[in-house]
Structures are given as C-alpha cells and as structure tokens.
Design a protein around this motif. Structure first.
Motif, short mmCIF file in Angstrom:
data_model
loop_
_atom_site.label_atom_id
_atom_site.label_comp_id
_atom_site.label_asym_id
_atom_site.label_seq_id
_atom_site.Cartn_x
_atom_site.Cartn_y
_atom_site.Cartn_z
N MET A 56 2.87 9.29 2.98
CA MET A 56 3.86 9.15 1.91
C MET A 56 3.97 7.69 1.49
SD MET A 56 7.02 11.56 3.16
CE MET A 56 7.93 11.38 1.62
N GLU A 57 4.25 7.50 0.21
CA GLU A 57 4.48 6.16 -0.31
C GLU A 57 5.99 5.93 -0.36
OE1 GLU A 57 3.34 3.31 -4.14
OE2 GLU A 57 2.77 5.44 -4.11
N THR A 58 6.50 5.12 0.56
CA THR A 58 7.93 4.90 0.65
C THR A 58 8.25 3.41 0.52
OG1 THR A 58 7.86 4.73 3.07
CG2 THR A 58 8.24 6.91 2.12
N THR A 59 9.52 3.11 0.34
CA THR A 59 9.95 1.72 0.23
C THR A 59 10.02 1.07 1.60
OG1 THR A 59 12.23 2.54 0.19
CG2 THR A 59 11.22 2.00 -1.93
N GLU A 60 10.00 -0.25 1.61
CA GLU A 60 9.93 -1.01 2.85
C GLU A 60 11.10 -0.73 3.77
OE1 GLU A 60 10.09 -5.71 4.32
OE2 GLU A 60 9.96 -5.20 2.18
N ALA A 61 12.29 -0.61 3.21
CA ALA A 61 13.49 -0.49 4.03
C ALA A 61 13.76 0.93 4.51
CB ALA A 61 14.70 -1.01 3.25
N PHE A 62 13.12 1.92 3.92
CA PHE A 62 13.37 3.32 4.27
C PHE A 62 12.76 3.61 5.64
CE2 PHE A 62 11.89 7.90 3.57
CZ PHE A 62 13.12 8.45 3.90
N LEU A 73 16.39 3.17 -2.22
CA LEU A 73 15.93 4.55 -2.41
C LEU A 73 14.69 4.77 -1.55
CD1 LEU A 73 16.45 4.79 -6.27
CD2 LEU A 73 17.73 6.06 -4.53
N PRO A 74 14.37 6.02 -1.24
CA PRO A 74 13.25 6.26 -0.33
C PRO A 74 11.88 5.93 -0.92
CG PRO A 74 14.76 8.12 -0.35
CD PRO A 74 15.14 7.23 -1.50
N PHE A 75 11.76 6.05 -2.25
CA PHE A 75 10.45 5.93 -2.87
C PHE A 75 10.43 4.78 -3.88
CE2 PHE A 75 11.53 10.47 -2.25
CZ PHE A 75 10.73 10.70 -1.13
N PRO A 76 9.31 4.08 -4.00
CA PRO A 76 9.24 3.00 -4.99
C PRO A 76 9.20 3.56 -6.40
CG PRO A 76 7.10 3.32 -3.94
CD PRO A 76 8.06 4.21 -3.22
N ARG A 77 9.65 2.75 -7.33
CA ARG A 77 9.72 3.18 -8.73
C ARG A 77 8.35 3.62 -9.25
NH1 ARG A 77 13.16 0.06 -13.38
NH2 ARG A 77 12.64 1.42 -15.12
N GLU A 78 7.31 2.94 -8.82
CA GLU A 78 5.97 3.23 -9.36
C GLU A 78 5.48 4.62 -8.99
OE1 GLU A 78 3.44 1.11 -5.73
OE2 GLU A 78 3.67 0.10 -7.64
N SER A 79 6.05 5.22 -7.93
CA SER A 79 5.61 6.57 -7.53
C SER A 79 6.60 7.64 -7.96
CB SER A 79 5.41 6.63 -6.01
OG SER A 79 6.65 6.51 -5.33
N ALA A 80 7.68 7.27 -8.63
CA ALA A 80 8.73 8.23 -8.98
C ALA A 80 8.31 9.15 -10.12
CB ALA A 80 10.01 7.49 -9.37
N VAL A 81 8.74 10.41 -10.02
CA VAL A 81 8.65 11.34 -11.15
C VAL A 81 9.92 11.09 -11.96
CG1 VAL A 81 8.54 13.74 -11.86
CG2 VAL A 81 7.39 13.01 -9.75
N THR A 82 9.77 10.35 -13.04
CA THR A 82 10.96 9.85 -13.73
C THR A 82 10.87 9.99 -15.24
OG1 THR A 82 12.36 7.88 -14.06
CG2 THR A 82 10.01 7.50 -13.70
N GLN A 130 5.19 13.95 -3.11
CA GLN A 130 4.72 13.19 -1.96
C GLN A 130 4.28 14.12 -0.83
OE1 GLN A 130 4.76 9.67 -1.23
NE2 GLN A 130 5.17 9.20 -3.35
N HIS A 131 4.93 15.28 -0.71
CA HIS A 131 4.59 16.23 0.34
C HIS A 131 3.49 17.21 -0.07
CE1 HIS A 131 8.68 15.23 2.21
NE2 HIS A 131 7.78 14.93 3.11
N GLY A 132 2.94 17.02 -1.25
CA GLY A 132 1.82 17.85 -1.68
C GLY A 132 2.21 19.23 -2.18
N ALA A 133 3.45 19.41 -2.61
CA ALA A 133 3.91 20.72 -3.09
C ALA A 133 3.25 21.08 -4.42
CB ALA A 133 5.41 20.73 -3.25
#
Length: 414
Positions: free
Chosen positions: A1-7, A83-92, A142-145
C-alpha cells in the motif's frame, strides 16, 4: 500500500490492538471492533515543519500553520499528513475545501457572537459523504478491489457510486425505498448496480449483508465497517479551524444519524490539540429528530450505548438511523468535549431549513436542518453564551430535498 509517512496502522477502539493496514481491511480481526487510523504525530510535526527543528514550540506551531496556509485551499487532501494516503494516490474529485459562511441574522436570533455555516452541499455529489468515500474508495483501490458495496440512506450510496466510477470500480448500492429520487437516479447514472429495498435503512442493510455473504470479492465501503469513512470526514474540522484563523469555535452542531462526521471531527480536534495548533476542543452537539433520537435518549439517560429506537418516524431520512452502531464513540465525543444532544420535531426542522434559506439565502437539506433547529433549541435552553461562535454543519445541499421543503411550504398554504 502507498501510505503517508506518519500513518502507523489501524487501532481497534475496543481491544486496543494495532494492525497493519495492508492486511486488516475492515473490522478488527481479533474482536470485530471498529478500527481507527493511527498516526505518529511527531512525524506529522516533522513533515509540516519541513524537518526544520526549533527549540521554541511557538516557532514550530507557526511553521506548521505557515505550511498549511501556503497550500491552495482546493481539497481536503491538503491535509494529507494527517490522512492515511498521500494526495497523489487519492481517488479524488477535489472534495472538501467548502465555504464557512457568516450568518449574522442567525447569530442575532440565537443571541450569540457568531454563527458560521459549514456548507458541505458544495461537494462534488452535493454532500459531505464525498469526504468519506474519497478515502474509502482510495483504500479499496489500494487493496486491489474490483467491486465496492454498501447500504445507505441515500447520499453515501450516491457518493460511493460516483467515486467507484472515478476509480474504474463496480459499485453495488442498497437503498431503502424511501430514499430520495436524486440518490436513486444518480447511482444509476454513475453506472452503479442499484438495489432498492422495500422499507427503511435496516431492511436495506439486511439485503446488503445477504449479498456480501454471496460475494466475498466485494469490498465494503459501509460506515464504520471500513476504517476510512470517518477519517475523511474529520477534515471538516481542520478546515473550520483554519478558516476561522486557527480559533476553535465554541460549539459545533451536527445533524446526527450514524454520527460518522461527529466522531471524525472530534478526533480531528484532538489531533490539532496534540500538534499544538490549538488549545481547546469545540463542544460537539448531536442534533436529531424527535422521531428517531437514540443518541439523545442515551445521552440524557447517562448511558454509554444507545437502545434501538423501535419505531422510527421522521421525514429526515438521512438521520433516521434507529441503531447507530458507533453510539459509544458518539457519546464519548459529546461528553469529552463538554457538548450535548438535542432532538427537535420534524416540523421545527423543516421550518428551520426554510428560515435559513429566507434569512441567509443558504440552502440546507431537510435532514441537515436538524443542526439549525437544534441550535435554536440549544440557545433557548441557555447552552450558548452571548459571545460564542457556533458552527452549524450543513451536511448536504438543499436541492437534495427540494420536494420535501416545497411540500412543507405548501402544507402551510404558501
């Protein structure tokens, strides 16, 4: 998973165990409790200060605020360090960054210093549900759903279908027959697989559970089943505080059904305090319809968990949640923040939606106007001081319920 540093992972609110977010996708693997994203707040500080050390804590706070203020106010993902995920990987779709509107006429009527309306109707699908679904659908990717599923009173289902479409996933949405036409129509328009179930949200929940049992490849984006819905909604409080020049409002009044946003915002307030960006917690108030008020009843009776509301009877479908599974978290938030709970009639709620539209020009959804109606009642009870700043959460656009509001006017001969 691609997550943020602090998560750092997901912590169960019941048993306290922490799990790797890559393998623990929904409820606690040990006790089936609610999982809550957890962070290393020292890492958040380092990131927001660009690793510039300072022996002066005030300087560090100034650096964190300057970092956030330097970013465009364009999306909730501007708070990606929390937040758990970085902006660049967000579905937004650039959800969030909604306006905080001054309401001087309402402030005068309530007898308080300021009333501010956080207008979540300006989100992509017209409600704050977009904040939760951007995070939940990002986790699904991220979980491949390949498929996401949920039952909903309406707006969350529409949002899930929209964000699934954005991500190229299939969506399966179970709505009760009483859901609004807009919600049902837009699930279809977004390409979602819509099942309309006769009855109320509990009936839709049973149909959803049966379908999930038959499709083990479907990924749930249901409230408090995924750990990420409340996490996305906490960003409302970050925005309110920053928009208010880093001053914490005295009270936040929230239309409460499942309580996802209230729980998320209370968490956000504690995080801002932990980081030193604020000193206080806003008093959180749950506003419900008197036709379905299990949280209010539990709060007033001093209970730690609600009792199921046996016969729900309210036109406010979005908060007609007779069995809110996370009521212990809601009640904890109300008490820890020195807030409260209030129930008003449907008549008062609809009157309040009309009053806000006619006096301030702002369009509140019928369900959302429980916040305005609740604030009037709280003011009548003397809950607010004359110099207080009170924030009302307008969780959805008025045009979601235009038929309900117009019918209410017609019933009065207008």
């Amino acid at each position: 998973m691609e997550t943020t540093e602090a998560f750092v992972g997901l912590t169960c609110v019941d048993c306290g165990e922490t799990f790797d977010a890559e393998t623990a996708t929904h409820r606690c693997p040990d006790c089936d409790g609610i999982l809550d994203p957890d962070y290393d707040y020292d890492a958040v500080r380092r990131s927001l200060t660009s690793n510039r050390s300072s022996s002066n804590s005030d300087d560090a706070i100034d650096l964190m605020r300057e970092t956030l203020e330097s970013r465009r106010f364009d999306s909730m993902w501007r708070y990606e360090e929390l937040l758990p995920f970085p902006r660049e990987s967000a579905v937004t779709m650039d959800e969030g960054a909604t306006q905080l509107v001054e309401c001087p006429d309402l402030a005068e009527e309530l007898g308080v210093g300021r009333v501010l309306l956080k207008d979540e109707g300006r989100n992509p699908t017209g409600t704050f549900k977009d904040r939760g679904q951007t995070a939940a659908v990002t986790a699904a990717v991220q979980h491949g759903a390949t498929d996401v599923a949920l039952n909903s009173a309406g707006n969350a289902g529409q949002a899930a279908a929209a964000y699934a479409a954005r991500a190229g996933l299939d969506s399966h949405v179970f709505l009760p027959s009483r859901s609004g036409f807009t919600n049902k129509a837009m699930v279809n328009v977004h390409g979602g697989d819509l099942t309309v179930v006769e009855g109320r949200i509990g009936d839709a929940g049973e149909a959803y559970a049966d379908a999930m049992a038959e499709h083990d490849d479907w990924y749930s984006v249901k409230t408090f089943v995924t750990p990420y819905r409340h996490e996305g909604k906490k960003t409302m409080l970050y925005e309110v505080v920053e928009q208010n020049d880093w001053e914490v409002p005295d009270a936040v009044v929230y239309p409460t059904g499942g309580g996802v946003g209230l729980v998320g915002m209370h968490k956000a307030a504690k995080e801002l305090r932990e980081l030193g960006l604020t000193d206080e917690l806003p008093s959180m108030y749950a506003a419900q319809s008197s036709g379905c008020a299990p949280v209010v009843e539990a709060f007033e009776e001093g209970k730690d968990v609600h009792e199921v509301w046996e016969v729900p009877d309210t036109i406010c479908g979005g908060i007609e949640i007779p069995d809110p599974g996370a009521s212990p978290l809601i009640l904890d938030a109300l008490r820890e923040s020195d807030g409260g709970a209030v129930a008003t009639s449907d008549e008062d709620i609809l009157d309040s939606a009309v009053a806000v539209a006619q006096r301030e020009g702002l369009e509140m959804g019928a369900t959302c106007a429980a916040a305005a109606s609740g604030a009037w009642e709280l003011a009548r009870r003397g809950e607010f001081d004359e110099d207080d700043t009170v924030v009302l959460l307008n969780t959805g656009a008025g045009n979601k319920d235009d038929d309900v509001l117009r019918s209410h006017l017609m019933s009065k001969g207008i």
